[in-house]
Scaffold this motif. Structure first.
Motif, PDB file in Angstrom:
ATOM      1  N   ALA A  25       2.072   1.803  -3.523  1.00 44.31           N
ATOM      2  CA  ALA A  25       0.990   2.306  -4.362  1.00 44.31           C
ATOM      3  C   ALA A  25       0.692   3.770  -4.077  1.00 44.31           C
ATOM      4  N   SER A  26       0.649   4.142  -2.801  1.00 44.37           N
ATOM      5  CA  SER A  26       0.299   5.515  -2.441  1.00 44.37           C
ATOM      6  C   SER A  26       1.354   6.515  -2.907  1.00 44.37           C
ATOM      7  N   LYS A  77       0.138  -6.954  -9.047  1.00 46.67           N
ATOM      8  CA  LYS A  77      -1.194  -7.560  -8.987  1.00 46.67           C
ATOM      9  C   LYS A  77      -2.234  -6.583  -8.435  1.00 46.67           C
ATOM     10  N   GLN A  78      -1.835  -5.792  -7.454  1.00 47.69           N
ATOM     11  CA  GLN A  78      -2.774  -4.878  -6.799  1.00 47.69           C
ATOM     12  C   GLN A  78      -2.996  -3.595  -7.592  1.00 47.69           C
ATOM     13  N   ASP A  79      -1.910  -3.035  -8.128  1.00 48.02           N
ATOM     14  CA  ASP A  79      -2.012  -1.732  -8.794  1.00 48.02           C
ATOM     15  C   ASP A  79      -0.947  -1.632  -9.881  1.00 48.02           C
ATOM     16  N   LEU A 123       2.556  -5.663  -5.780  1.00 45.74           N
ATOM     17  CA  LEU A 123       2.177  -4.345  -6.288  1.00 45.74           C
ATOM     18  C   LEU A 123       1.637  -4.456  -7.714  1.00 45.74           C
ATOM     19  N   LYS A 126       1.569   6.752  -6.952  1.00 40.03           N
ATOM     20  CA  LYS A 126       0.448   7.455  -7.575  1.00 40.03           C
ATOM     21  C   LYS A 126       0.694   8.963  -7.602  1.00 40.03           C
ATOM     22  N   GLN A 163       4.955   3.385 -12.617  1.00 33.42           N
ATOM     23  CA  GLN A 163       5.513   4.693 -12.255  1.00 33.42           C
ATOM     24  C   GLN A 163       6.914   4.594 -11.648  1.00 33.42           C
ATOM     25  N   GLY A 200      -0.725   0.074 -12.503  1.00 35.85           N
ATOM     26  CA  GLY A 200      -0.424   1.446 -12.899  1.00 35.85           C
ATOM     27  C   GLY A 200       0.609   2.085 -12.003  1.00 35.85           C
ATOM     28  N   ALA A 201       0.543   1.787 -10.709  1.00 37.08           N
ATOM     29  CA  ALA A 201       1.528   2.310  -9.762  1.00 37.08           C
ATOM     30  C   ALA A 201       2.909   1.718 -10.052  1.00 37.08           C
ATOM     31  N   ASP A 211       0.834  -1.207   0.000  1.00 35.77           N
ATOM     32  CA  ASP A 211       0.000   0.000   0.000  1.00 35.77           C
ATOM     33  C   ASP A 211       0.867   1.255   0.000  1.00 35.77           C
TER      34      ASP A 211
END
Length: 323
Positions: free
Chosen positions: A110-111, A134-136, A132, A114, A142, A138-139, A107
């Protein structure tokens, strides 16, 4: 000086601890967080060890986030036989209470990602990074640069004839990260055993550190004694290989290592589980997803390493030319 923002993903671990010290004492880096993954030590032990290292260098201001507790698919196999019962060479340093964050490592990744592009220096298995993806996804995209201490090209493995521990511990995670980098047209900087095996902390260098800074030298002695004994028993090396600090040094100074671009896959099954298969002759005709480092200047590294840890100008270090 423009600092590079980085997250250090690690599994402390003796050499991870030395790498954390190097990173946090290098002004080029702004370490915005440390994430812990299961690897050398279970995550709870890795978290405790990271706090002990940060306390030693007065940097408990850096947040530490607990990550994945087990690999994606295979059973978790730690490396406490290499790093000692406490993961820090059986130094049994005093516990540092508190400092646990409310959010977990994935998390946190991801935070942050973003909001801005940040680089990652991955010193352990890639389980957090795979989670990460799998979860996000797009993050994950980056991530500005990804430097991974892991894998091997022509050198032999350190937990099987062909596999390096970080990729062997969670081959499915490493495979997912490499495959995703290929899909996105990006490249991992692979700091593998071909270069890290040449970074040997010898008794001579350790005594030199003690002469220049007794407090720092005694601390490094305390956490590496077990490592010295392990390397002598298993590889007949007088000293210990300190893999992870090279990844940090290379991130700061790209002239530290040389290599070539290649497509790399990680084997997830069978006798070659965890092997980093480097297509050096472009057999598959695929675009590279990695820069595979194969050459390193050990003296350049140790001058860099000592100058940062001891806060001494490189020019004033009188290291032996033939170390």
């Amino acid at each position: 000086m423009n600092q590079k923002k980085v997250i250090i993903d690690c599994d402390p671990g003796i050499d991870d601890s030395l790498a954390l010290m190097l990173a946090l004492k290098s002004k080029e880096l702004d370490v915005i967080g440390i994430t812990i993954v299961c690897g050398n030590a279970p995550v709870e032990m890795g978290f405790e060890n990271a706090k002990k290292i940060l306390k030693q260098i007065d940097r408990l201001d850096v947040p530490i986030y607990i990550g994945e507790r087990k690999p994606m698919k295979r059973d978790y196999i730690h490396a406490l036989d290499t790093h000692g019962e406490d993961g820090l060479g059986e130094s049994f340093l005093p516990q540092v209470d508190g400092y646990e964050q409310e959010m977990g490592a994935v998390d946190f990744f991801a935070s942050i990602l973003k909001k801005e592009k940040v680089s990652v220096i991955a010193l352990g298995p890639m389980t957090n990074l795979a989670a990460l993806i799998k979860q996000d996804p797009g993050a994950f995209e980056q991530i500005e640069e990804l430097v991974s201490m892991g894998g091997t090209f022509k050198s032999y493995g350190n937990c099987s004839p062909v596999a390096e521990y970080n990729y062997w511990c969670d081959p499915d995670a490493a495979a997912l990260v490499y495959d995703t980098m290929y899909e996105k047209g990006k490249r991992i900087h692979m700091i593998g055993l071909d270069v890290t095996r040449k970074i040997v902390l010898t008794p001579t260098i350790l005594e030199y550190i003690c002469r220049l800074d007794k407090k720092m030298g005694d601390f490094i002695k305390k956490i590496t004694k077990f490592y010295f004994d392990f390397h002598w028993e298993w590889e007949h090396i007088v000293g210990c290989v300190i893999n992870d600090p090279l990844a940090v040094a290379y991130f700061i100074d790209r002239n530290m290592c040389q290599g070539f671009d290649s497509f790399v896959q990680i084997e997830t099954q069978g006798i070659s589980l965890g092997q980093s298969v480097v297509d050096s002759m472009s057999f598959y005709r695929k675009e590279p997803n990695a820069k595979v480092l194969t050459e390193v200047d050990p003296q350049r590294f140790f001058r860099f390493f000592l100058s940062r840890l001891l806060e001494i100008e490189t020019e004033k270090l009188d290291l032996l030319q033939d170390m």
